[in-house]
Design a protein around this motif. Sequence first.
Motif, PDB file in Angstrom:
ATOM      1  N   ALA A  13     -60.017 -63.329 -21.652  1.00 11.13           N
ATOM      2  CA  ALA A  13     -61.312 -63.779 -22.171  1.00 11.13           C
ATOM      3  C   ALA A  13     -61.596 -63.157 -23.527  1.00 11.13           C
ATOM      4  O   ALA A  13     -62.134 -63.817 -24.433  1.00 11.13           O
ATOM      5  CB  ALA A  13     -62.417 -63.428 -21.186  1.00 11.13           C
ATOM      6  N   ALA A  14     -61.242 -61.898 -23.692  1.00  9.86           N
ATOM      7  CA  ALA A  14     -61.441 -61.230 -24.980  1.00  9.86           C
ATOM      8  C   ALA A  14     -60.605 -61.901 -26.064  1.00  9.86           C
ATOM      9  O   ALA A  14     -61.071 -62.096 -27.190  1.00  9.86           O
ATOM     10  CB  ALA A  14     -61.081 -59.756 -24.865  1.00  9.86           C
ATOM     11  N   GLU A  16     -59.682 -65.022 -26.191  1.00 12.77           N
ATOM     12  CA  GLU A  16     -60.333 -66.290 -26.523  1.00 12.77           C
ATOM     13  C   GLU A  16     -61.568 -66.067 -27.389  1.00 12.77           C
ATOM     14  O   GLU A  16     -61.816 -66.800 -28.351  1.00 12.77           O
ATOM     15  CB  GLU A  16     -60.715 -67.027 -25.248  1.00 12.77           C
ATOM     16  CG  GLU A  16     -59.520 -67.546 -24.451  1.00 12.77           C
ATOM     17  CD  GLU A  16     -59.941 -68.278 -23.194  1.00 12.77           C
ATOM     18  OE1 GLU A  16     -61.023 -67.929 -22.658  1.00 12.77           O
ATOM     19  OE2 GLU A  16     -59.208 -69.192 -22.769  1.00 12.77           O
ATOM     20  N   GLU A  17     -62.339 -65.048 -27.039  1.00 13.07           N
ATOM     21  CA  GLU A  17     -63.565 -64.769 -27.788  1.00 13.07           C
ATOM     22  C   GLU A  17     -63.263 -64.316 -29.217  1.00 13.07           C
ATOM     23  O   GLU A  17     -63.892 -64.779 -30.177  1.00 13.07           O
ATOM     24  CB  GLU A  17     -64.376 -63.699 -27.052  1.00 13.07           C
ATOM     25  CG  GLU A  17     -65.773 -63.467 -27.605  1.00 13.07           C
ATOM     26  CD  GLU A  17     -66.773 -64.545 -27.207  1.00 13.07           C
ATOM     27  OE1 GLU A  17     -67.935 -64.447 -27.641  1.00 13.07           O
ATOM     28  OE2 GLU A  17     -66.392 -65.476 -26.476  1.00 13.07           O
ATOM     29  N   GLU A  20     -61.999 -67.392 -31.215  1.00  7.85           N
ATOM     30  CA  GLU A  20     -62.977 -68.430 -31.515  1.00  7.85           C
ATOM     31  C   GLU A  20     -64.130 -67.931 -32.390  1.00  7.85           C
ATOM     32  O   GLU A  20     -64.610 -68.655 -33.269  1.00  7.85           O
ATOM     33  CB  GLU A  20     -63.541 -69.005 -30.212  1.00  7.85           C
ATOM     34  CG  GLU A  20     -62.512 -69.768 -29.385  1.00  7.85           C
ATOM     35  CD  GLU A  20     -63.042 -70.186 -28.032  1.00  7.85           C
ATOM     36  OE1 GLU A  20     -64.284 -70.127 -27.825  1.00  7.85           O
ATOM     37  OE2 GLU A  20     -62.226 -70.573 -27.172  1.00  7.85           O
ATOM     38  N   ARG A  21     -64.563 -66.706 -32.164  1.00  8.46           N
ATOM     39  CA  ARG A  21     -65.753 -66.224 -32.863  1.00  8.46           C
ATOM     40  C   ARG A  21     -65.452 -65.152 -33.898  1.00  8.46           C
ATOM     41  O   ARG A  21     -66.318 -64.814 -34.712  1.00  8.46           O
ATOM     42  CB  ARG A  21     -66.761 -65.674 -31.844  1.00  8.46           C
ATOM     43  CG  ARG A  21     -67.241 -66.689 -30.819  1.00  8.46           C
ATOM     44  CD  ARG A  21     -68.315 -66.119 -29.931  1.00  8.46           C
ATOM     45  NE  ARG A  21     -69.485 -65.729 -30.698  1.00  8.46           N
ATOM     46  CZ  ARG A  21     -70.487 -64.983 -30.221  1.00  8.46           C
ATOM     47  NH1 ARG A  21     -70.433 -64.531 -28.976  1.00  8.46           N
ATOM     48  NH2 ARG A  21     -71.520 -64.674 -30.978  1.00  8.46           N
ATOM     49  N   ALA A  26     -67.908 -61.321 -31.940  1.00 11.33           N
ATOM     50  CA  ALA A  26     -67.732 -61.198 -30.497  1.00 11.33           C
ATOM     51  C   ALA A  26     -68.471 -59.956 -29.978  1.00 11.33           C
ATOM     52  O   ALA A  26     -68.588 -58.954 -30.683  1.00 11.33           O
ATOM     53  CB  ALA A  26     -66.252 -61.101 -30.149  1.00 11.33           C
ATOM     54  N   SER A  30     -70.706 -61.126 -24.402  1.00 13.58           N
ATOM     55  CA  SER A  30     -70.205 -62.499 -24.399  1.00 13.58           C
ATOM     56  C   SER A  30     -68.817 -62.580 -23.762  1.00 13.58           C
ATOM     57  O   SER A  30     -68.480 -63.573 -23.103  1.00 13.58           O
ATOM     58  CB  SER A  30     -70.161 -63.053 -25.824  1.00 13.58           C
ATOM     59  OG  SER A  30     -69.293 -62.298 -26.650  1.00 13.58           O
ATOM     60  N   ILE A  31     -68.014 -61.537 -23.933  1.00 10.04           N
ATOM     61  CA  ILE A  31     -66.698 -61.513 -23.299  1.00 10.04           C
ATOM     62  C   ILE A  31     -66.850 -61.414 -21.783  1.00 10.04           C
ATOM     63  O   ILE A  31     -66.183 -62.130 -21.025  1.00 10.04           O
ATOM     64  CB  ILE A  31     -65.863 -60.337 -23.841  1.00 10.04           C
ATOM     65  CG1 ILE A  31     -65.534 -60.576 -25.317  1.00 10.04           C
ATOM     66  CG2 ILE A  31     -64.586 -60.162 -23.031  1.00 10.04           C
ATOM     67  CD1 ILE A  31     -64.951 -59.369 -26.025  1.00 10.04           C
ATOM     68  N   ARG A  34     -67.710 -64.651 -20.019  1.00 11.95           N
ATOM     69  CA  ARG A  34     -66.611 -65.605 -19.821  1.00 11.95           C
ATOM     70  C   ARG A  34     -65.942 -65.434 -18.464  1.00 11.95           C
ATOM     71  O   ARG A  34     -65.352 -66.396 -17.942  1.00 11.95           O
ATOM     72  CB  ARG A  34     -65.562 -65.434 -20.930  1.00 11.95           C
ATOM     73  CG  ARG A  34     -65.954 -66.033 -22.281  1.00 11.95           C
ATOM     74  CD  ARG A  34     -64.862 -65.805 -23.296  1.00 11.95           C
ATOM     75  NE  ARG A  34     -65.170 -66.397 -24.588  1.00 11.95           N
ATOM     76  CZ  ARG A  34     -64.706 -67.572 -25.028  1.00 11.95           C
ATOM     77  NH1 ARG A  34     -63.879 -68.279 -24.266  1.00 11.95           N
ATOM     78  NH2 ARG A  34     -65.044 -68.034 -26.216  1.00 11.95           N
ATOM     79  N   LYS A  49     -65.405 -52.201 -27.865  1.00 13.25           N
ATOM     80  CA  LYS A  49     -64.814 -53.496 -28.225  1.00 13.25           C
ATOM     81  C   LYS A  49     -63.455 -53.298 -28.892  1.00 13.25           C
ATOM     82  O   LYS A  49     -62.527 -54.082 -28.672  1.00 13.25           O
ATOM     83  CB  LYS A  49     -65.771 -54.255 -29.148  1.00 13.25           C
ATOM     84  CG  LYS A  49     -65.335 -55.677 -29.459  1.00 13.25           C
ATOM     85  CD  LYS A  49     -66.416 -56.475 -30.169  1.00 13.25           C
ATOM     86  CE  LYS A  49     -66.717 -55.949 -31.549  1.00 13.25           C
ATOM     87  NZ  LYS A  49     -67.595 -56.874 -32.334  1.00 13.25           N
TER      88      LYS A  49
END
Length: 215
Positions: A13-14, A16-17, A20-21, A26, A30-31, A34, A49
């Motif tokens: 998920a991280a 992807e985040e 994308e962002r 990020a 938000s991670i 997901r 992070k």
Amino acid sequence: MPRPSRWPDLVHAAGEEFRERGYDNATLESIGARVGILKGSVYNYVGSKEELLLAVVEQPARALLAELDRLRADTGSSVAMRLRELVHTQVRIFADYYPAAFVYLQHVGRFRSPAFAQFDDMDKDYIAAIESLLAEGVRTGEFSLAGEPAVAARAIVGMLDWMQHWFTPHGEEADARLADQLFALALGGLHAAGGVHGVTKGIGRTAAPVVPPGG
């Protein structure tokens, strides 16, 4: 009964985040969303992070170096075949670790903390291995380069790294076809590059002067 670890899901998920962002936009919240966990639960796995980014990029980096070591040990194949295998390996890692491998390309160079210093050495090792492979190809007569192996190596790496802007996995068979197309492009240049000397030799000496309109 203990809950199953969400670590693999969290790392994916991280990736992807971050892809994308971007890393700056990020958040751990938000991670966590997901994978359906709260920000506080994310801290059960990582302290920051940046630590999570490290976990994302370590996997593809180490997978690539492991494959590189295997190719170095292969002294029975031609240089061209080993280069083909390297391109296939790179595309396969982009697919297997999508989008984490591209997060590596996008973000890892900006961090100078000790935890990320290892990746500088990994990158240098990767470039040096390709450069050595191309130099061997010149010695054996398989390749004809217009310049130094170091330049050709960086050109090939640049071509592969640019995939971060357009590549998405389409399955093992389609990705293998793509790898062969990229290899063919690289190999065509390596075989024909020696002819560039003749093409460029006179440039700048025999060209007619440029006359502006009305001059």
